[in-house]
Design an enzyme around this catalytic site. Structure first.
Site, PDB file in Angstrom:
ATOM      1  N   THR A  25       0.851  -1.193   0.000  1.00 28.90           N
ATOM      2  CA  THR A  25       0.000   0.000   0.000  1.00 28.90           C
ATOM      3  C   THR A  25       0.890   1.247   0.000  1.00 28.90           C
ATOM      4  O   THR A  25       1.874   1.309   0.735  1.00 28.90           O
ATOM      5  CB  THR A  25      -0.889  -0.002   1.255  1.00 28.90           C
ATOM      6  OG1 THR A  25      -1.686  -1.184   1.232  1.00 28.90           O
ATOM      7  CG2 THR A  25      -1.797   1.218   1.305  1.00 28.90           C
ATOM      8  N   THR A  28       4.614   4.013  -3.785  1.00 26.85           N
ATOM      9  CA  THR A  28       5.607   3.147  -4.436  1.00 26.85           C
ATOM     10  C   THR A  28       4.958   1.814  -4.814  1.00 26.85           C
ATOM     11  O   THR A  28       5.167   1.297  -5.920  1.00 26.85           O
ATOM     12  CB  THR A  28       6.818   2.910  -3.504  1.00 26.85           C
ATOM     13  OG1 THR A  28       7.090   4.110  -2.786  1.00 26.85           O
ATOM     14  CG2 THR A  28       8.046   2.502  -4.283  1.00 26.85           C
ATOM     15  N   ALA A  83       7.920   1.471   2.604  1.00 23.41           N
ATOM     16  CA  ALA A  83       8.149   1.643   4.045  1.00 23.41           C
ATOM     17  C   ALA A  83       8.352   3.122   4.313  1.00 23.41           C
ATOM     18  O   ALA A  83       8.676   3.901   3.405  1.00 23.41           O
ATOM     19  CB  ALA A  83       9.372   0.850   4.486  1.00 23.41           C
ATOM     20  N   ASP A  84       8.152   3.503   5.554  1.00 16.89           N
ATOM     21  CA  ASP A  84       8.385   4.900   5.933  1.00 16.89           C
ATOM     22  C   ASP A  84       9.811   5.115   6.415  1.00 16.89           C
ATOM     23  O   ASP A  84      10.372   6.187   6.240  1.00 16.89           O
ATOM     24  CB  ASP A  84       7.391   5.314   7.030  1.00 16.89           C
ATOM     25  CG  ASP A  84       5.967   5.195   6.531  1.00 16.89           C
ATOM     26  OD1 ASP A  84       5.717   5.629   5.394  1.00 16.89           O
ATOM     27  OD2 ASP A  84       5.125   4.629   7.249  1.00 16.89           O
ATOM     28  N   LYS A  94       6.497   1.067   9.289  1.00 12.73           N
ATOM     29  CA  LYS A  94       5.445   1.146   8.281  1.00 12.73           C
ATOM     30  C   LYS A  94       4.144   1.605   8.932  1.00 12.73           C
ATOM     31  O   LYS A  94       4.053   1.722  10.131  1.00 12.73           O
ATOM     32  CB  LYS A  94       5.236  -0.227   7.615  1.00 12.73           C
ATOM     33  CG  LYS A  94       6.387  -0.613   6.723  1.00 12.73           C
ATOM     34  CD  LYS A  94       6.172  -1.937   6.013  1.00 12.73           C
ATOM     35  CE  LYS A  94       4.858  -2.112   5.316  1.00 12.73           C
ATOM     36  NZ  LYS A  94       4.527  -1.066   4.352  1.00 12.73           N
ATOM     37  N   GLY A  95       3.171   1.873   8.082  1.00 13.87           N
ATOM     38  CA  GLY A  95       1.842   2.085   8.624  1.00 13.87           C
ATOM     39  C   GLY A  95       1.343   3.501   8.667  1.00 13.87           C
ATOM     40  O   GLY A  95       0.282   3.776   9.218  1.00 13.87           O
ATOM     41  N   GLU A 103      -0.681  -5.732   6.219  1.00 18.50           N
ATOM     42  CA  GLU A 103       0.709  -5.606   5.748  1.00 18.50           C
ATOM     43  C   GLU A 103       1.631  -6.564   6.503  1.00 18.50           C
ATOM     44  O   GLU A 103       2.461  -7.242   5.890  1.00 18.50           O
ATOM     45  CB  GLU A 103       1.197  -4.161   5.922  1.00 18.50           C
ATOM     46  CG  GLU A 103       0.573  -3.206   4.919  1.00 18.50           C
ATOM     47  CD  GLU A 103       1.093  -1.786   5.027  1.00 18.50           C
ATOM     48  OE1 GLU A 103       0.810  -1.010   4.119  1.00 18.50           O
ATOM     49  OE2 GLU A 103       1.772  -1.454   6.015  1.00 18.50           O
TER      50      GLU A 103
HETATM   51  C1  5RP Z   1       1.533   2.088   4.319  1.00 14.81           C
HETATM   52  C2  5RP Z   1       3.012   1.974   4.248  1.00 14.81           C
HETATM   53  C3  5RP Z   1       3.666   2.512   3.016  1.00 14.81           C
HETATM   54  O1  5RP Z   1       4.340   1.479   2.391  1.00 14.81           O
HETATM   55  C4  5RP Z   1       4.614   3.612   3.405  1.00 14.81           C
HETATM   56  O2  5RP Z   1       3.887   4.648   4.030  1.00 14.81           O
HETATM   57  C5  5RP Z   1       5.373   4.158   2.188  1.00 14.81           C
HETATM   58  O3  5RP Z   1       4.496   4.849   1.349  1.00 14.81           O
HETATM   59  P1  5RP Z   1       5.022   5.534   0.007  1.00 14.81           P
HETATM   60  O4  5RP Z   1       5.415   4.447  -0.932  1.00 14.81           O
HETATM   61  O5  5RP Z   1       3.801   6.317  -0.490  1.00 14.81           O
HETATM   62  O6  5RP Z   1       6.175   6.452   0.334  1.00 14.81           O
HETATM   63  O7  5RP Z   1       3.671   1.455   5.117  1.00 14.81           O
HETATM   64  O8  5RP Z   1       1.046   1.556   5.519  1.00 14.81           O
END
Ligand code: 5RP
Length: 223
Positions: A25, A28, A83-84, A94-95, A103
Site C-alpha cells: 500500500t 511506491t 516503508a516509511d 510502516k503504517g 501488511e
Molecule cells: C503504508 C506503508 C507505506 O508502504 C509507506 O507509508 C510508504 O508509502 P510511500 O510508498 O507512499 O512512500 O507502510 O502503511
C-alpha cells in the site's frame, strides 16, 4: 521516471509465472501494481494477487489483475511494499497509511518480502523521522495507552481527517502515534509493544524484509 517508479519496476522483475503476489500500500506500491498490469498485458505474465488494503485491492481491480481474498490464502510467494523508514539491518517502520494488520500478515506469510523505497526512507534508527503507529482495539485504547506510557511511550490517538474524531484503520482499530526513548532498540521495543494487551499491531517490522531495493537519483541498489 521518478525514483519510486524506478524501484517498483525493478521489484516487478522478481514476479514469475504462477506466483501468488502480495500487493503493498502506498505510492511506491502503486507503481508496482501498475507495472504488474503492464507485464500481464504486454508480456502475458500470469500470476494472482492478494492485497494489503482496500485501496490496493481497488487499484488492482481497476487494472483487471486477478485477486484473491486474504482469508483464502495461507502463504504467498512474494510480497512487495514500501516503508516509511528503513534501518541498515532492514528493520522497517510502516503504517503511515494505517493498514498495518494486513501488511504484517503478508510480510510474514511471504517466501520473499521485497521492500521498495527511495533513499529518503533510509534512517539510522527506527522512529528517527516518524512516530510509531500502534493499532489498538477501540474499547481498550486508554488501558493500552497507559501500559505503553509505562514503557516510556508518549503520544496520542491519531485524529481523523476532519479532526472531529479519531482515525479508524481498515481493520477497525484506533491508532496511537507514539515515540519512545531513542536508546530502546527496535527489537526490544517490538517485543514490548507486542506484549501489551489491547494492541492489535504496530508499525515496527523486525526481521521480515528479505531484500531492500533503494532508488537514489536514478540508480537502484539492493541491500
Ligand atoms: C503504508 C506503508 C507505506 O508502504 C509507506 O507509508 C510508504 O508509502 P510511500 O510508498 O507512499 O512512500 O507502510 O502503511
Amino acid at each position: 521516471m521518478n525514483d519510486k517508479q524506478l524501484v517498483a519496476l525493478q521489484a516487478a522483475k522478481y514476479v514469475k509465472n504462477g506466483m501468488l503476489v502480495g500487493l503493498g500500500t502506498g505510492s511506491t506500491a502503486n507503481y508496482f501494481i501498475e507495472e504488474l498490469a503492464r507485464l500481464t498485458h504486454d508480456e502475458g505474465l500470469k500470476f494472482t494477487t492478494v492485497a494489503s488494503s482496500t485501496i490496493s485491492a481497488k487499484k488492482a481491480q481497476s487494472l483487471q489483475l486477478p485477486i484473491v481474498a486474504l482469508e483464502h490464502i495461507n502463504c504467498i510467494d512474494l510480497y512487495v511494499d514500501g516503508a516509511d523508514e528503513i534501518t541498515p539491518d532492514k528493520t522497517l517502520l510502516k503504517g503511515r497509511g494505517s493498514d498495518l494488520v494486513k501488511e504484517k500478515l503478508l510480510a510474514t506469510a511471504a517466501a520473499q518480502f521485497i521492500v521498495v523505497a527511495d533513499a529518503s526512507k533510509l534512517v539510522n534508527h527506527i522512529s528517527q523521522n516518524f512516530l510509531i503507529p500502534i493499532e489498538v482495539i477501540p474499547f481498550a485504547w486508554q488501558l493500552a495507552k497507559k501500559s505503553l506510557e509505562k514503557l516510556g511511550g508518549i503520544g496520542e490517538l491519531r485524529p481523523n481527517a476532519a479532526k472531529d474524531g479519531f482515525w479508524i484503520t481498515s481493520h477497525g482499530s484506533y491508532v496511537l502515534d507514539m515515540q519512545f526513548d531513542k536508546n530502546l532498540d527496535a527489537s526490544t521495543l517490538n517485543a514490548l509493544i507486542n506484549n501489551t494487551p489491547g494492541v492489535v499491531e504496530h508499525g515496527i517490522f523486525c526481521g521480515l524484509a528479505d531484500v531492500v531495493l533503494i532508488a537514489d537519483n536514478g540508480t537502484v541498489s539492493e541491500r
